[in-house]
Design a protein around this motif. Structure first.
Motif, mmCIF file in Angstrom:
data_model
loop_
_atom_site.group_PDB
_atom_site.id
_atom_site.type_symbol
_atom_site.label_atom_id
_atom_site.label_comp_id
_atom_site.label_asym_id
_atom_site.label_seq_id
_atom_site.Cartn_x
_atom_site.Cartn_y
_atom_site.Cartn_z
ATOM 1 N N ASP A 33 73.526 33.119 27.838
ATOM 2 C CA ASP A 33 74.227 34.099 28.054
ATOM 3 C C ASP A 33 73.501 35.572 28.638
ATOM 4 N N LEU A 34 72.698 35.819 27.861
ATOM 5 C CA LEU A 34 71.826 36.922 28.005
ATOM 6 C C LEU A 34 70.884 36.798 29.334
ATOM 7 N N MET A 35 70.620 35.405 29.403
ATOM 8 C CA MET A 35 69.677 35.068 30.587
ATOM 9 C C MET A 35 70.423 35.452 31.903
ATOM 10 N N ASP A 36 71.772 35.238 31.923
ATOM 11 C CA ASP A 36 72.515 35.228 33.085
ATOM 12 C C ASP A 36 72.851 36.614 33.424
ATOM 13 N N HIS A 37 72.967 37.343 32.274
ATOM 14 C CA HIS A 37 73.170 39.032 32.430
ATOM 15 C C HIS A 37 71.960 39.424 32.891
ATOM 16 N N VAL A 38 70.752 39.249 32.545
ATOM 17 C CA VAL A 38 69.520 40.042 32.792
ATOM 18 C C VAL A 38 69.079 39.567 34.254
ATOM 19 N N ARG A 39 69.241 38.208 34.446
ATOM 20 C CA ARG A 39 68.818 37.875 35.894
ATOM 21 C C ARG A 39 69.635 38.527 36.829
ATOM 22 N N THR A 40 70.934 38.443 36.652
ATOM 23 C CA THR A 40 71.913 39.288 37.520
ATOM 24 C C THR A 40 71.582 40.671 37.869
ATOM 25 N N LYS A 41 71.585 41.261 36.779
ATOM 26 C CA LYS A 41 71.450 42.868 36.876
ATOM 27 C C LYS A 41 70.089 43.184 37.486
ATOM 28 N N GLU A 66 62.076 42.950 15.865
ATOM 29 C CA GLU A 66 62.854 44.128 15.563
ATOM 30 C C GLU A 66 64.023 44.157 16.173
ATOM 31 N N THR A 67 65.057 44.795 15.834
ATOM 32 C CA THR A 67 66.276 45.111 16.559
ATOM 33 C C THR A 67 66.414 46.584 16.701
ATOM 34 N N HIS A 68 66.709 47.039 17.978
ATOM 35 C CA HIS A 68 66.968 48.235 18.285
ATOM 36 C C HIS A 68 68.492 48.599 18.740
ATOM 37 N N PRO A 69 68.999 49.759 18.419
ATOM 38 C CA PRO A 69 70.228 49.846 19.228
ATOM 39 C C PRO A 69 70.160 50.106 20.788
ATOM 40 N N GLU A 95 73.252 48.232 29.651
ATOM 41 C CA GLU A 95 74.440 47.552 28.991
ATOM 42 C C GLU A 95 74.539 46.871 27.701
ATOM 43 N N LEU A 96 73.468 46.844 27.133
ATOM 44 C CA LEU A 96 72.968 45.840 26.062
ATOM 45 C C LEU A 96 73.360 46.590 24.896
ATOM 46 N N PRO A 97 74.231 45.817 23.897
ATOM 47 C CA PRO A 97 74.182 46.689 22.753
ATOM 48 C C PRO A 97 73.213 46.714 21.574
ATOM 49 N N GLU A 98 72.288 45.787 21.797
ATOM 50 C CA GLU A 98 71.145 45.943 21.045
ATOM 51 C C GLU A 98 70.033 45.181 21.798
ATOM 52 N N ILE A 99 68.922 45.600 21.420
ATOM 53 C CA ILE A 99 67.581 45.340 22.225
ATOM 54 C C ILE A 99 66.617 44.865 21.414
ATOM 55 N N LYS A 100 65.799 43.740 21.484
ATOM 56 C CA LYS A 100 64.844 43.150 20.593
ATOM 57 C C LYS A 100 63.535 43.337 20.958
ATOM 58 N N ILE A 101 62.544 43.474 20.237
ATOM 59 C CA ILE A 101 61.349 43.479 20.472
ATOM 60 C C ILE A 101 60.332 42.599 19.630
ATOM 61 N N CYS A 102 59.734 41.605 20.432
ATOM 62 C CA CYS A 102 58.954 40.622 19.306
ATOM 63 C C CYS A 102 57.706 41.371 18.984
ATOM 64 N N VAL A 103 57.669 41.235 17.670
ATOM 65 C CA VAL A 103 56.202 41.882 17.087
ATOM 66 C C VAL A 103 55.254 40.989 16.651
ATOM 67 N N ALA A 104 55.670 39.680 16.412
ATOM 68 C CA ALA A 104 54.533 38.515 16.078
ATOM 69 C C ALA A 104 55.424 37.182 16.081
ATOM 70 N N ALA A 160 65.780 63.757 29.617
ATOM 71 C CA ALA A 160 67.304 63.480 29.881
ATOM 72 C C ALA A 160 67.568 62.206 29.584
ATOM 73 N N LEU A 161 66.690 61.169 29.075
ATOM 74 C CA LEU A 161 67.229 59.931 28.772
ATOM 75 C C LEU A 161 67.928 59.853 27.653
ATOM 76 N N PRO A 162 68.646 58.930 27.427
ATOM 77 C CA PRO A 162 69.475 58.843 26.435
ATOM 78 C C PRO A 162 68.607 58.572 24.988
ATOM 79 N N LYS A 163 69.170 59.137 23.725
ATOM 80 C CA LYS A 163 68.126 59.098 22.547
ATOM 81 C C LYS A 163 67.700 57.634 22.397
ATOM 82 N N ASN A 164 68.546 56.654 22.485
ATOM 83 C CA ASN A 164 68.094 55.392 22.049
ATOM 84 C C ASN A 164 67.114 54.742 23.214
ATOM 85 N N ALA A 165 67.124 55.018 24.329
ATOM 86 C CA ALA A 165 66.246 54.658 25.373
ATOM 87 C C ALA A 165 64.723 55.191 24.908
ATOM 88 N N LYS A 166 64.780 56.756 24.768
ATOM 89 C CA LYS A 166 63.666 57.234 24.375
ATOM 90 C C LYS A 166 63.035 56.777 23.185
#
Ligand code: GDP
Ligand code: IMO
Ligand code: MG
Length: 424
Positions: A285-293, A372-375, A337-346, A389-395
């Motif tokens: 599902d995420l693959m389709d969304h990100v590949r398209t966008k 780790e999961t970020h909003p 558009e993603l409600p949460e964003i992950k970063i692989c740390v290990a 001017a970027l949204p707080k969560n993007a910064k």
């Protein structure tokens, strides 16, 4: 701005073309130093879109000089097609493109062997671009290559081609059970390129030395990415050249003492095209969304790119082996558009935690990412031109990347066009 190497810090297609195009404005020379027409670098401005494969992306800036260094492998047909495409679209290379006479030529048998090798590997294939890159570099190392300078001398070329082709034809017939290639056909086709190359070739290290002495600014344009580097990548699922910063030295004949900075380019997530391990690859599902966008389809082969979360383990590895002092983070808008964003740390494998990159293919293939999961920020960043001017969560997300990679993010890209760029 001084002498800069710009490299891809993931598996290629990070958006190097866009950043090269921006930095080219403040450079005098733009130099490709490795890879060949397996690369596809996209540049967009106004209503125009260019995809460059072997000619440096700086060519789109009138007056800038572009160099194809000795470390590049050159397919004469692909190169002449690219020049013709540029000419047709109003970009002249006259007096602006310089090719190293030491660059190796991609020959017809390289392309065939690339294809046949993939075929016999079956499930173990690399997923190459089939442009003959691997076999050409293999011949260079095996001392069976043909350089442009060899082509320019009819007697040398004839002798070399005879020698090399007898070996290649034995391989084609006995190993791949395919037809042998005709000497005279290759000899004729390639001899015709002699006049094409004549005005373009020179000793490019001498040219770059003269540029240095005149205080000209040189930008080295990496192709592919560090994880595709033949030494530092996810071997054997790599390309056959040094896509990391070191390649700029051996591939151009410029001393490392003359390099001032290395800039890395990453996407705000990760992609790879072709086979090989990809620990943070998305579920469907995420693959389709990100590949398209993100319009994640290969710019050279059109293949759909595999997409996944940002992998800080591989990015840290890139920071280390390239000595990155700066990062450009691309395609932040794709995560809007993603409600949460992950970063692989290990990675976790058989009870062991791997915080640093490991070349062990088993760990890379079967390890589980530790996330780790970020909003998310859930609004469009495409029109933003200032970091503040970027949204707080993007910064926060970008700051977290800086922390994890211990490197400053100096450029943030929020769209494919030149103007959609934030200089931090
Ligand atoms: P390269 O090989 O590293 O030069 O990258 P490619 O050109 O193969 O792929 C990058 C793709 O992303 C191209 O289609 C670019 O036009 C596009 N692109 C670059 N930066 C951005 C960005 O910030 N946002 C979006 N949406 N697209 C971008
Ligand atoms: P740019 O410069 C992404 C991949 C191929 C394959 C592997 C080996 O646009 O970032 P090769 O034909 O080089 O022997 O293929 O490397 N690959 C790339 N992936 N971007 C590229 O270039 C690539 N060039 C090669 O898909 O997995
Ligand atoms: Mg590309």
């Amino acid at each position: 701005m001084s002498n800069i190497i710009l490299i891809g810090a993931q598996w290629g297609d990070e958006g190097k073309g866009k950043i090269i195009d921006l930095l080219a404005e403040k450079s005098d020379f733009i130099v490709r130093y490795q890879g060949g027409n397996n690369a596809g670098h996209t540049v967009k401005f106004a209503d125009k879109k260019f995809v460059l494969h072997v000619i440096p992306s700086g060519i789109l800036h009138p007056g800038k000089k572009c160099v194809i260094g000795n470390g590049v492998v050159v397919d004469p047909e692909a190169l002449s097609d690219e020049i013709a495409m540029l000419k047709k679209r109003g970009v002249s290379i006259a007096g602006r493109l310089f090719i190293s006479e030491q660059a190796h030529l991609i020959m017809p048998y390289h392309k065939l062997i690339d294809e046949y090798l993939e075929r016999v590997k079956g499930k173990g294939k690399i997923g190459t671009t089939k442009k003959g890159i691997g076999p050409c570099y293999a011949d260079k190392a095996a001392r069976l290559g043909i350089r442009i300078v060899d082509l320019m001398n009819d007697r040398v070329f004839r002798d070399r081609l005879k020698l090399v082709l007898s070996e290649k034809n034995a391989i084609l017939k006995k190993i791949f059970r395919e037809k042998a290639l005709s000497f005279s056909k290759i000899y004729k086709t390639y001899s015709r390129f002699r006049s094409f190359f004549k005005p373009l070739i020179c000793n490019t290290s001498l040219l770059l030395d003269a540029a240095y002495r005149k205080k000209k600014r040189v930008l080295f344009e990496g192709a592919q990415g560090t994880l595709l580097d033949v030494d530092y990548g996810t071997y054997p699922y790599v390309t056959s050249s040094n896509a990391s910063a070191g390649g700029a030295i051996t591939g151009s004949g410029v001393s490392p003492a003359r390099i001032d900075r290395v800039i890395g380019v990453v996407k705000a997530y990760t992609t790879r095209v072709g086979e090989g391990p990809f620990p943070t690859e998305f579920p469907p599902d995420l693959m389709d969304h990100v590949r398209t966008k993100g319009e994640e389809f290969g710019s050279t082969t059109g293949r759909p790119r595999r997409c996944g979360w940002f992998d800080a383990v591989i990015a840290r590895h890139s920071v280390l082996v390239n000595g990155l002092s700066q990062l450009a983070v691309m395609k932040l808008d794709v995560l809007d558009e993603l409600p949460e964003i992950k970063i692989c740390v290990a990675y976790r494998y058989r009870g062991k935690i791997y915080k640093y990159f490991t070349p062990d293919i088993e760990v890379l293939e079967h390890g589980t990412p530790v996330y780790e999961t970020h909003p998310g920020w859930r609004c469009s960043v495409e029109k933003i031109r200032k970091f503040s001017a970027l949204p707080k969560n993007a910064k926060r997300y970008l700051k977290r990347l800086e922390e994890l990679l211990d490197t400053k993010v100096t450029i943030v890209s929020v769209g494919s066009h030149r103007s959609q760029t934030i200089f931090v």
